[in-house]
Design an enzyme around this catalytic site. Sequence first.
Site: not given
Length: 344
Positions: A46, A233
């Site tokens: 991420a 994420d």
Amino acid sequence: MKSVQWHDTHITILNQQALPHKTEYLELKNIKDVWDAIVTLKVRGAPAIGMTAAYGLALAAQSYETDDLATFHAQLKHDRDYLASSRPTAVNLFWALDRLVKSVANATSVNEAKTTLIHEAICIQIEDEDVCRRIGEHALSLFQDGDRIMTICNAGAIATARYGTALAPFHLAKEKGITLHAYACETRPVLQGARLTAWELSEAGVDVTLITDNMAAQTMKAKHISAVIVGADRIAANGDTANKIGTFGLAILAKAFNIPFYVAAPLSTIDLQTKTGDDIPIEERAKEEVTHIGGVRIAPDVNVYNPAFDVTPHELITGIITEKGIIFGDYETKLPTLFEEVLA
């Protein structure tokens, strides 16, 4: 080893698809290159996705042939939306792109805006290195010398600016002479644990043992796993956490064995606008990721369900580790307080 680097005319990324067989750097010369690198997992994790997208937007803006600010902002919005379409789940992607767009809202000229975008993207990367180190320091306080800790996917240095999130305590422990034993789940179907985490930790001199995903329960029992630590994420307002597929199962197993289960993530991964995990979009990827390994078919041509992520309910999470510290329980109340100083 830098996952992402800015140059005046292009971006360089570590090609994570080539690891562990080859350490290869790719040049991304335009916005289409950046979009493709994110979609095809050449860059992943991420924070690294966010950094690459930010640099990609800054790079695209340098080519705008206009002196009119309204036209510039319209083109920037178009390219922001294009990059945002690359992957739906990791909130850092949208956070980084929106931060760049906001940074030039009050620009007085196109040239000023172009320069500001580059500076803002560089700041995101610089800040991420500091953030990851602080996450690692907080996480390390939870562990003892000799602990055996399980993880999944790759939330490490190559997925961030440096150190990683879930892997940061392993890197810092190595620096401090503390021994932590890592047990890395292979992370089917794309094998980020086998290809990336096992490679990264072994390269750093960390004691790492690789297991297949379906060995997790037996390993927890037989190897006396001390804790599980994973990245994220997207973290919803109530603490529900989206992470690589298989994370939810590890959380259930950790609960059964009374093992603490920790999520390590920067504030940029916390999405207070998303109320619960049910509201997090889950990316579904090509069936070939399941039916093939290394381009070789291992299954017949049948229907395939291939979600890239799952959502771990907040009640299975012992603590969420951020650069601001660790919070335990009552996430809906405590998560917003992490942003008070930032917003002030």
